[in-house]
Motif scaffolding. Structure first.
Motif, PDB file in Angstrom:
ATOM      1  N   UNK A  43       0.808  -1.225   0.000  1.00  0.00           N
ATOM      2  CA  UNK A  43       0.000   0.000   0.000  1.00  0.00           C
ATOM      3  C   UNK A  43       0.841   1.274   0.000  1.00  0.00           C
ATOM      4  N   UNK A  44       1.924   1.318   0.749  1.00  0.00           N
ATOM      5  CA  UNK A  44       2.668   2.582   0.883  1.00  0.00           C
ATOM      6  C   UNK A  44       3.293   3.024  -0.445  1.00  0.00           C
ATOM      7  N   UNK A  45       4.014   2.158  -1.181  1.00  0.00           N
ATOM      8  CA  UNK A  45       4.543   2.627  -2.479  1.00  0.00           C
ATOM      9  C   UNK A  45       3.427   3.049  -3.440  1.00  0.00           C
ATOM     10  N   UNK A  46       2.310   2.294  -3.425  1.00  0.00           N
ATOM     11  CA  UNK A  46       1.215   2.653  -4.329  1.00  0.00           C
ATOM     12  C   UNK A  46       0.597   4.005  -3.945  1.00  0.00           C
ATOM     13  N   UNK A  47       0.367   4.212  -2.659  1.00  0.00           N
ATOM     14  CA  UNK A  47      -0.195   5.483  -2.223  1.00  0.00           C
ATOM     15  C   UNK A  47       0.739   6.649  -2.493  1.00  0.00           C
ATOM     16  N   UNK A  48       2.041   6.445  -2.295  1.00  0.00           N
ATOM     17  CA  UNK A  48       3.011   7.507  -2.570  1.00  0.00           C
ATOM     18  C   UNK A  48       3.042   7.831  -4.057  1.00  0.00           C
ATOM     19  N   UNK A  49       2.942   6.795  -4.888  1.00  0.00           N
ATOM     20  CA  UNK A  49       2.934   7.029  -6.340  1.00  0.00           C
ATOM     21  C   UNK A  49       1.684   7.810  -6.759  1.00  0.00           C
ATOM     22  N   UNK A  50       0.538   7.437  -6.218  1.00  0.00           N
ATOM     23  CA  UNK A  50      -0.699   8.154  -6.558  1.00  0.00           C
ATOM     24  C   UNK A  50      -0.611   9.607  -6.094  1.00  0.00           C
ATOM     25  N   UNK A  51      -0.108   9.834  -4.904  1.00  0.00           N
ATOM     26  CA  UNK A  51       0.003  11.201  -4.405  1.00  0.00           C
ATOM     27  C   UNK A  51       1.026  12.018  -5.163  1.00  0.00           C
ATOM     28  N   UNK A  52       2.099  11.370  -5.620  1.00  0.00           N
ATOM     29  CA  UNK A  52       3.169  12.089  -6.343  1.00  0.00           C
ATOM     30  C   UNK A  52       2.757  12.435  -7.764  1.00  0.00           C
ATOM     31  N   UNK A  53       2.108  11.496  -8.433  1.00  0.00           N
ATOM     32  CA  UNK A  53       1.761  11.715  -9.845  1.00  0.00           C
ATOM     33  C   UNK A  53       0.349  12.264 -10.032  1.00  0.00           C
ATOM     34  N   UNK A  54      -0.521  12.052  -9.050  1.00  0.00           N
ATOM     35  CA  UNK A  54      -1.907  12.471  -9.212  1.00  0.00           C
ATOM     36  C   UNK A  54      -2.714  11.525 -10.078  1.00  0.00           C
ATOM     37  N   UNK A  55      -2.137  10.390 -10.442  1.00  0.00           N
ATOM     38  CA  UNK A  55      -2.838   9.424 -11.285  1.00  0.00           C
ATOM     39  C   UNK A  55      -3.402   8.293 -10.405  1.00  0.00           C
ATOM     40  N   UNK A  56      -4.473   7.683 -10.857  1.00  0.00           N
ATOM     41  CA  UNK A  56      -5.015   6.514 -10.186  1.00  0.00           C
ATOM     42  C   UNK A  56      -5.678   6.808  -8.854  1.00  0.00           C
ATOM     43  N   UNK A  57      -6.255   7.994  -8.702  1.00  0.00           N
ATOM     44  CA  UNK A  57      -6.930   8.290  -7.430  1.00  0.00           C
ATOM     45  C   UNK A  57      -8.105   7.342  -7.165  1.00  0.00           C
ATOM     46  N   UNK A  58      -8.612   6.734  -8.238  1.00  0.00           N
ATOM     47  CA  UNK A  58      -9.719   5.790  -8.052  1.00  0.00           C
ATOM     48  C   UNK A  58      -9.269   4.589  -7.214  1.00  0.00           C
ATOM     49  N   UNK A  59      -7.953   4.298  -7.214  1.00  0.00           N
ATOM     50  CA  UNK A  59      -7.468   3.189  -6.397  1.00  0.00           C
ATOM     51  C   UNK A  59      -7.692   3.473  -4.908  1.00  0.00           C
ATOM     52  N   UNK A  60      -7.464   4.715  -4.504  1.00  0.00           N
ATOM     53  CA  UNK A  60      -7.675   5.081  -3.102  1.00  0.00           C
ATOM     54  C   UNK A  60      -9.158   5.008  -2.754  1.00  0.00           C
ATOM     55  N   UNK A  61      -9.989   5.521  -3.674  1.00  0.00           N
ATOM     56  CA  UNK A  61     -11.436   5.456  -3.440  1.00  0.00           C
ATOM     57  C   UNK A  61     -11.924   4.019  -3.352  1.00  0.00           C
ATOM     58  N   UNK A  62     -11.435   3.184  -4.276  1.00  0.00           N
ATOM     59  CA  UNK A  62     -11.851   1.788  -4.253  1.00  0.00           C
ATOM     60  C   UNK A  62     -11.378   1.054  -3.008  1.00  0.00           C
ATOM     61  N   UNK A  63     -10.150   1.365  -2.562  1.00  0.00           N
ATOM     62  CA  UNK A  63      -9.635   0.709  -1.348  1.00  0.00           C
ATOM     63  C   UNK A  63     -10.441   1.131  -0.122  1.00  0.00           C
ATOM     64  N   UNK A  64     -10.821   2.400  -0.068  1.00  0.00           N
ATOM     65  CA  UNK A  64     -11.632   2.851   1.068  1.00  0.00           C
ATOM     66  C   UNK A  64     -13.004   2.171   1.096  1.00  0.00           C
ATOM     67  N   UNK A  65     -13.498   1.797  -0.082  1.00  0.00           N
ATOM     68  CA  UNK A  65     -14.792   1.096  -0.127  1.00  0.00           C
ATOM     69  C   UNK A  65     -14.693  -0.271   0.537  1.00  0.00           C
TER      70      UNK A  65
END
Length: 261
Positions: A43-65
């Protein structure tokens, strides 16, 4: 009830053997450590990548679901799907670890994403202006600033795993949850209460240890622990007792080491 709880905890038979408190506590800690480690790696590398690039925010939304998924139902479903495919003791352990990892990922992913995404753009621009590339900006600027939110996600995920690991005992997994399941089956209320108290104490101790780790890892300038000079301090420094005398405008104040002019 408290007397029964104290009597149960003082019984030497409950502190030795494979069903003793040390053995069950060790199993619970191992399950928690393995689960959190796997979840951090995912989770941490994926979350850092999403926050750094701004891409794939749907992954965070889907994980929170995933937080809305009932833990016990998910545990039974994965056990029935994965268990028959494994012909060893891992048939009970692996489904439980998978479920616990799924439940630990959302807070870790959200914490790392929110921490990196909330970094001041001016800090990123300054790092790039110094010649840093993207990975360097992420590793040397964004992640240190994101550390408070990242560690908050780690604490939340760890506490959730400690609490949820108790229900994993319902599919023959060990840990402190055995006291709840076995106590319920035997109608032994003292055993159930003792198991609940031990899980609560483990959660409090772990959260306290992680809070200390967070205190040492997070820079005082980011956490706000650094002492700042306020108006009261300025007035105290400027008082005659502090050794600074008021002077006419445009002249330098006279400061003596012993506080006298």
């Amino acid at each position: 009830m408290i007397d029964d709880l104290v009597t149960w905890l003082q019984d030497p038979a409950h502190w030795s053997g494979p069903d003793g408190v040390p053995a069950r506590l060790s199993e619970h800690v191992v399950y928690t450590a393995v689960t959190v480690l796997v979840a951090v790696v995912l989770a941490v590398p994926l979350g850092a990548w999403v926050g750094h690039t701004g891409r794939g925010r749907w992954l965070v939304t889907g994980a929170n679901a995933l937080r809305a998924v009932p833990s016990l139902g998910l545990l039974f479903a994965i056990s029935m799907l994965v268990g028959p495919l494994i012909q060893s003791s891992l048939a009970f352990t692996l489904p439980s670890i998978i479920v616990l990892v799924i439940l630990a990922i959302p807070p870790l992913l959200s914490g790392s994403y929110a921490g990196v995404e909330s970094v001041d753009p001016a800090a990123r621009d300054a790092a790039r202006g110094m010649g840093m590339r993207g990975p360097q900006v992420l590793a040397q600027v964004e992640l240190p600033i994101a550390m408070p939110l990242l560690l908050s996600g780690l604490r939340s995920a760890t506490l959730q795993v400690i609490a949820t690991a108790t229900i994993a005992a319902s599919i023959s997994l060990g840990g402190l949850g055995r006291y709840l399941i076995d106590g319920l089956a035997a109608r032994d209320l003292s055993q159930m209460v003792a198991g609940s108290v031990l899980v609560a104490l483990l959660a409090l101790f772990t959260d306290g240890a992680l809070a200390l780790v967070q205190r040492f890892l997070v820079s005082p300038g980011i956490s706000g622990r650094r002492t700042r000079v306020g108006p009261t301090d300025v007035a105290r420094i400027g008082s005659p007792r502090a050794g600074v005398s008021s002077t006419p405008r445009g002249t330098s104040p006279a400061v003596s080491p012993n506080g006298s002019d």
